[in-house]
Design a protein around this motif. Structure first.
Motif, PDB file in Angstrom:
ATOM      1  N   ASN A 194       0.814  -0.916   0.625  1.00  0.00           N
ATOM      2  CA  ASN A 194      -0.008  -0.300  -0.361  1.00  0.00           C
ATOM      3  C   ASN A 194       0.953   1.544  -0.171  1.00  0.00           C
ATOM      4  OD1 ASN A 194      -2.445  -1.563   0.368  1.00  0.00           O
ATOM      5  ND2 ASN A 194      -3.157  -1.177   1.993  1.00  0.00           N
ATOM      6  N   ALA A 195       2.082   1.507   0.864  1.00  0.00           N
ATOM      7  CA  ALA A 195       2.729   2.580   0.732  1.00  0.00           C
ATOM      8  C   ALA A 195       3.188   2.822  -0.318  1.00  0.00           C
ATOM      9  CB  ALA A 195       4.231   1.881   1.835  1.00  0.00           C
ATOM     10  N   GLN A 196       4.163   2.237  -0.850  1.00  0.00           N
ATOM     11  CA  GLN A 196       4.426   1.904  -2.101  1.00  0.00           C
ATOM     12  C   GLN A 196       3.229   2.614  -3.532  1.00  0.00           C
ATOM     13  OE1 GLN A 196       5.092  -0.729  -0.193  1.00  0.00           O
ATOM     14  NE2 GLN A 196       6.623  -1.931  -0.337  1.00  0.00           N
ATOM     15  N   ALA A 197       2.126   2.023  -3.632  1.00  0.00           N
ATOM     16  CA  ALA A 197       1.491   2.166  -4.423  1.00  0.00           C
ATOM     17  C   ALA A 197       0.819   3.608  -4.553  1.00  0.00           C
ATOM     18  CB  ALA A 197      -0.128   1.410  -4.265  1.00  0.00           C
ATOM     19  N   ALA A 198       0.446   3.549  -3.241  1.00  0.00           N
ATOM     20  CA  ALA A 198      -0.146   5.333  -2.711  1.00  0.00           C
ATOM     21  C   ALA A 198       1.466   7.192  -3.343  1.00  0.00           C
ATOM     22  CB  ALA A 198       0.242   5.545  -1.224  1.00  0.00           C
ATOM     23  N   GLU A 199       2.511   5.803  -3.068  1.00  0.00           N
ATOM     24  CA  GLU A 199       4.079   6.511  -3.760  1.00  0.00           C
ATOM     25  C   GLU A 199       3.829   6.777  -5.249  1.00  0.00           C
ATOM     26  OE1 GLU A 199       7.109   9.353  -4.173  1.00  0.00           O
ATOM     27  OE2 GLU A 199       5.606   8.876  -2.500  1.00  0.00           O
ATOM     28  N   MET A 200       3.521   5.984  -6.025  1.00  0.00           N
ATOM     29  CA  MET A 200       3.372   5.884  -6.727  1.00  0.00           C
ATOM     30  C   MET A 200       2.450   6.643  -7.145  1.00  0.00           C
ATOM     31  SD  MET A 200       2.758   2.058  -9.868  1.00  0.00           S
ATOM     32  CE  MET A 200       4.055   1.194  -8.416  1.00  0.00           C
ATOM     33  N   GLY A 201       1.619   6.437  -6.784  1.00  0.00           N
ATOM     34  CA  GLY A 201      -0.114   7.536  -7.521  1.00  0.00           C
ATOM     35  C   GLY A 201       0.483   8.906  -6.927  1.00  0.00           C
ATOM     36  N   ARG A 202       0.844   9.410  -5.983  1.00  0.00           N
ATOM     37  CA  ARG A 202       1.498  10.749  -6.339  1.00  0.00           C
ATOM     38  C   ARG A 202       3.102  11.199  -7.187  1.00  0.00           C
ATOM     39  NH1 ARG A 202       5.720  13.180  -4.099  1.00  0.00           N
ATOM     40  NH2 ARG A 202       7.353  11.415  -3.827  1.00  0.00           N
ATOM     41  N   ARG A 203       3.285   9.978  -7.269  1.00  0.00           N
ATOM     42  CA  ARG A 203       4.509  10.639  -8.683  1.00  0.00           C
ATOM     43  C   ARG A 203       3.596  10.730  -9.901  1.00  0.00           C
ATOM     44  NH1 ARG A 203      10.118  11.247  -8.940  1.00  0.00           N
ATOM     45  NH2 ARG A 203       9.548  11.271  -6.126  1.00  0.00           N
ATOM     46  N   VAL A 204       2.708   9.473 -10.321  1.00  0.00           N
ATOM     47  CA  VAL A 204       1.654  10.043 -11.197  1.00  0.00           C
ATOM     48  C   VAL A 204       1.049  11.291 -10.813  1.00  0.00           C
ATOM     49  CG1 VAL A 204       0.469   9.366 -13.215  1.00  0.00           C
ATOM     50  CG2 VAL A 204       1.760   7.349 -11.477  1.00  0.00           C
ATOM     51  N   GLY A 205       0.484  11.697 -10.154  1.00  0.00           N
ATOM     52  CA  GLY A 205       0.149  13.150 -10.173  1.00  0.00           C
ATOM     53  C   GLY A 205       1.062  14.151 -10.008  1.00  0.00           C
ATOM     54  N   GLU A 206       1.663  14.378  -9.975  1.00  0.00           N
ATOM     55  CA  GLU A 206       2.665  15.315 -10.066  1.00  0.00           C
ATOM     56  C   GLU A 206       3.505  14.715 -11.533  1.00  0.00           C
ATOM     57  OE1 GLU A 206       6.523  14.627  -7.638  1.00  0.00           O
ATOM     58  OE2 GLU A 206       5.369  15.031  -5.713  1.00  0.00           O
ATOM     59  N   LEU A 207       3.626  13.577 -12.300  1.00  0.00           N
ATOM     60  CA  LEU A 207       3.516  13.864 -13.882  1.00  0.00           C
ATOM     61  C   LEU A 207       2.226  14.494 -13.917  1.00  0.00           C
ATOM     62  CD1 LEU A 207       5.371  12.443 -16.622  1.00  0.00           C
ATOM     63  CD2 LEU A 207       3.409  10.599 -15.882  1.00  0.00           C
ATOM     64  N   HIS A 208       1.237  14.440 -14.068  1.00  0.00           N
ATOM     65  CA  HIS A 208       0.280  14.772 -15.154  1.00  0.00           C
ATOM     66  C   HIS A 208       0.159  16.697 -14.401  1.00  0.00           C
ATOM     67  CE1 HIS A 208      -2.899  11.330 -15.342  1.00  0.00           C
ATOM     68  NE2 HIS A 208      -1.567  10.915 -16.413  1.00  0.00           N
ATOM     69  N   ALA A 209       0.407  16.778 -13.417  1.00  0.00           N
ATOM     70  CA  ALA A 209       0.771  18.772 -12.744  1.00  0.00           C
ATOM     71  C   ALA A 209       1.968  18.895 -13.923  1.00  0.00           C
ATOM     72  CB  ALA A 209       0.755  18.929 -11.710  1.00  0.00           C
ATOM     73  N   ASP A 210       3.376  18.319 -13.552  1.00  0.00           N
ATOM     74  CA  ASP A 210       4.057  18.938 -14.445  1.00  0.00           C
ATOM     75  C   ASP A 210       3.263  19.085 -15.984  1.00  0.00           C
ATOM     76  OD1 ASP A 210       5.624  18.513 -12.012  1.00  0.00           O
ATOM     77  OD2 ASP A 210       6.765  17.189 -12.908  1.00  0.00           O
TER      78      ASP A 210
END
Length: 726
Positions: free
Chosen positions: A343-359
């Motif tokens: 779960n913790a890795q998945a949450a971090e992965m989701g956060r990074r994908v969110g940052e990608l979309h924002a960028d």
């Protein structure tokens, strides 16, 4: 310069055997007609142990008309044979200047790879104008030097002496100019040349003709040769896909990744522009781009000059691994006590994908999807429902009422929200997990050049990839990969609700549920908004992709049909009620919300139940529903086979080229990729596919059921009995 007819014949027989060769560019079993369009001498390395070395960069065309392709063929010519490069040997030819030489594939030659990497880092200027390089780090270093010298110039006059020289090696030049110091060997017109800049022009760009004012060279400098020194670091060829070859340079201080683009298109593709722009913006969601090289040639077919990138150099962590491999390793060993372990890795992965979309939104902008974009996408989604029901009527029979209700809701959809540049193929295979850099997104394809799309498409692809990781683990554990039972194909889950319930109660499905919720929670925190299955666009894209997967697996891998069909049933109908109300052991051991990541309950709360679902069904709709979407686009890569279809045949849309079951009982986690494909590839018709093959990764979101470019593809089932998958 030109290549000899002898070398041309060697290339004509060698090129078709390479995995990056475009199969439509020639008939199978025959050597293609090739036309050399550009040959540039890039490097000369006077090493006695090599018998002399010359590096060439050639552009060769194959095919004609719609099958015309332009290929980048780097070559290294050695005077002596290297047995360690026997696998990369193209042949032996007689060179007019060097006599008999051995010709090797450049990306497999450590000398060629290191010379190209150094040329990019140093922004080497090649003679003739056929090759050029760009270095982001070179520009940054010179900008810092400018800032330092500009500060000195603005502080007033300085006395001409070593104490006021600024950077090491700098000095006072003629007429009060500032001498920056010796130019790099690759940039110097002769040994010892230095760069002189007038302090008044320190704010001017460096690309002016008056930028470099070399002093009069000494006799020693004129008489001293300037060999091209290079440290030959060990290399490793890690990937050779449909359009590129990737090499890792094992540097002691910073490992590098050098990717050679094999198939060239005029202009700058998204696979280069997106990582470059995000690197310049300081984004951490992609590996740092160091620089790239480009080639320029006159194209006799288009009767114009063309330019295209040929190689990309970027930072790499050699300890990184694809998130697919990471996820599969964990889920294959999951039990009732470790369901929340990812779960913790998945949450971090989701956060990074969110940052990608924002960028991506910050760099390329966003557009409103109201109006024509919404109309076109809704039309595609509604046509997909009819398309799937026509091609899998028995498997989907129990879901017909729910699908019709879903279709009616699509017609009432007012807007698909904002649109932006997205990755376009974001499965777990396109996310890399690094112990030092965290999660980064890789493998941007040129299909991302298309119009802006809803960010939900990337989320759906990622969620479906998670579901396929869990599905692979479940099928392997239960031995279903080698099952001969065809009941699911004929009746779906209508006649066996207990089988459907068993899938939902499996530890793999419960693992996927929590991982998907955690991933959406991390993404929501990064974007500052609540994202879940309650979002109508995410839900519509999810069901759309699931319908494609159902038809795909039905045609090619019946043993895998339960993976998308179970999730589609969960999204549309909810979880079936078991005979007993007693929870399973796996459910009793599931950690509470937030136990595995900071926002587990947030992701669960964001999901919406299917129509008519309540209680337990509504709670579990959040997990399986979000799993639905890994291959919406995977139906659209079959366009290459469309050329062989008889136009008089009934229009048929074919889903992705999905191989047969890649492993029977005892298959290891490492034997699969993020779409359940066997790691070592398989023979599909006359083309061999492997993970990472861009022709295999069908991620074109603009699937059109009326597109005649889609061919029929039913041959994959004959491989289902092959335990090796090849």
């Amino acid at each position: 310069m030109a290549i000899s007819s002898e070398l041309e014949q060697l290339l004509a027989s060698w090129i078709p055997r390479q995995p990056w060769f475009p199969k439509l560019a020639a008939d199978f079993g025959t050597d293609p007609d090739i036309t050399p369009m550009s040959v540039a001498r890039a490097f000369t390395y006077p090493a006695e142990e090599l018998g002399g070395f010359v590096g060439l960069v050639t552009v060769i065309s194959v095919g004609d008309g719609p099958t015309l392709r332009r290929l980048n063929i780097p070559l290294s010519l050695r005077g002596t044979e290297d047995l360690h490069l026997r696998h990369a040997l193209i042949g032996q030819v007689d060179d007019l200047a060097r006599g008999s030489v051995f010709v090797y594939d450049g990306p497999a030659d450590p000398v060629f790879v290191n010379l190209m990497a150094d040329a990019i880092v140093k922004r080497k200027v090649f003679a003739g104008g056929q090759l050029s390089t760009e270095s982001l780090r070179h520009d940054q270093d010179r900008s810092r030097a400018l800032g330092s010298l500009s500060g000195q110039a603005s502080s007033g006059p300085t006395s001409p002496g070593p104490a006021s020289q600024g950077p090491a090696g700098a000095g006072q030049g003629p007429a009060g100019q500032v001498r920056l110091g010796p130019l790099p060997a690759g940039d110097a017109p002769y040994p010892g040349a230095t760069e002189i800049v007038d302090p008044a022009d320190l704010s001017a760009p460096f690309d002016t003709a008056a930028e470099v004012v070399p002093p009069k060279p000494s006799k020693e400098a004129l008489n001293t040769p300037a060999p091209e020194a290079v440290v030959v670091r060990p290399i490793e060829v890690t990937e050779t896909s449909a359009n590129k070859s990737t090499v890792i340079i094992h540097d002691e201080y910073e490992p590098l990744e050098l990717s050679f683009f094999r198939v060239l298109e005029n202009g700058m593709p998204s696979s280069l522009t997106i990582p470059v722009l995000l690197t310049e913006a300081g984004s951490r969601s992609v590996p740092e781009v160091i620089g790239w090289s480009s080639g320029r040639w006159y194209d006799m077919f288009e009767v114009t000059e063309m330019e295209a990138p040929m190689a990309l150099l970027s930072h790499v962590d050699v300890e990184a691994e694809p998130a697919w491999r990471e996820a599969v390793d964990i889920v294959c060993s999951v039990d009732s006590g470790s369901i929340g372990g990812y779960n913790a890795q998945a949450a971090e992965m989701g956060r990074r994908v969110g940052e990608l979309h924002a960028d991506l939104a910050a760099e390329f902008g966003i557009v409103e999807g109201t109006g024509e974009p919404t109309k076109l996408l809704v039309q595609k989604w509604t046509e997909r429902v009819d398309w799937a029901l026509g091609r899998a009527p028995l498997a989907l029979d129990a879901l017909v009422p729910e699908l019709r209700k879903h279709r009616a809701k699509l017609l009432a959809l007012g807007t698909i929200g904002t649109l932006q540049k997205i990755h376009g193929e974001l499965t777990l295979d396109h996310v890399v997990s690094s112990p030092t850099d965290g999660y980064t997104v890789v493998k941007f394809s040129d299909s991302a050049n298309s119009d802006p799309k809803p960010p939900a498409f990337d989320l759906v692809a990622l969620l479906r990839s998670v579901d396929y990781a869990a599905g692979f683990a479940r099928l392997q554990r239960t031995g279903a990969l080698e099952s001969e039972d065809g009941g699911l194909v004929v009746n779906g889950f209508a006649s066996d609700p207990d089988a459907l319930r068993a899938i939902y109660d499996s530890p793999e499905s419960l693992w996927a549920s929590q991982v998907q919720n955690s991933l959406l929670s991390g993404y929501s925190r990064a974007r500052g908004e609540s994202i879940g299955l309650g979002d109508p666009v995410l839900r519509a894209a999810l069901i759309d992709r699931l319908l494609v997967e159902v038809v795909t697996e039905l045609r090619n891998r019946p043993n895998w049909l339960s993976v998308p069909l179970a999730t589609l049933t969960l999204v549309l109908k909810g979880k079936p009620v078991r005979a007993s109300d007693e929870p399973t052991e796996a459910e009793l051991m599931v950690p509470g919300p937030g136990a595995g990541d900071e926002g587990g309950d947030e992701g669960a709360a964001q999901t919406a139940p299917p129509e008519g679902a309540s209680g337990e069904n509504a709670a579990e709709a959040s997990s399986g529903g979000e799993a639905d979407g890994d291959r919406n686009s995977e139906a659209d890569v079959a366009d290459e086979n469309a050329a062989d279809q008889d136009e008089s045949e009934e229009e048929e849309v074919v889903t992705s080229r999905v191989p047969a079951a890649f492993a029977a009982r005892g298959a290891a986690a490492k034997d699969a990729d993020s779409n359940g494909r066997h790691l070592h590839g398989f023979n599909h018709g006359e083309k061999r596919f492997a993970p990472g093959d861009e022709d295999f990764e069908d991620e074109d979101k603009d699937f059109d059921p009326d597109d005649k470019d889609f061919g029929n593809e039913d041959s994959g089932q004959e491989d289902a009995k092959d335990p090796k998958g090849s």
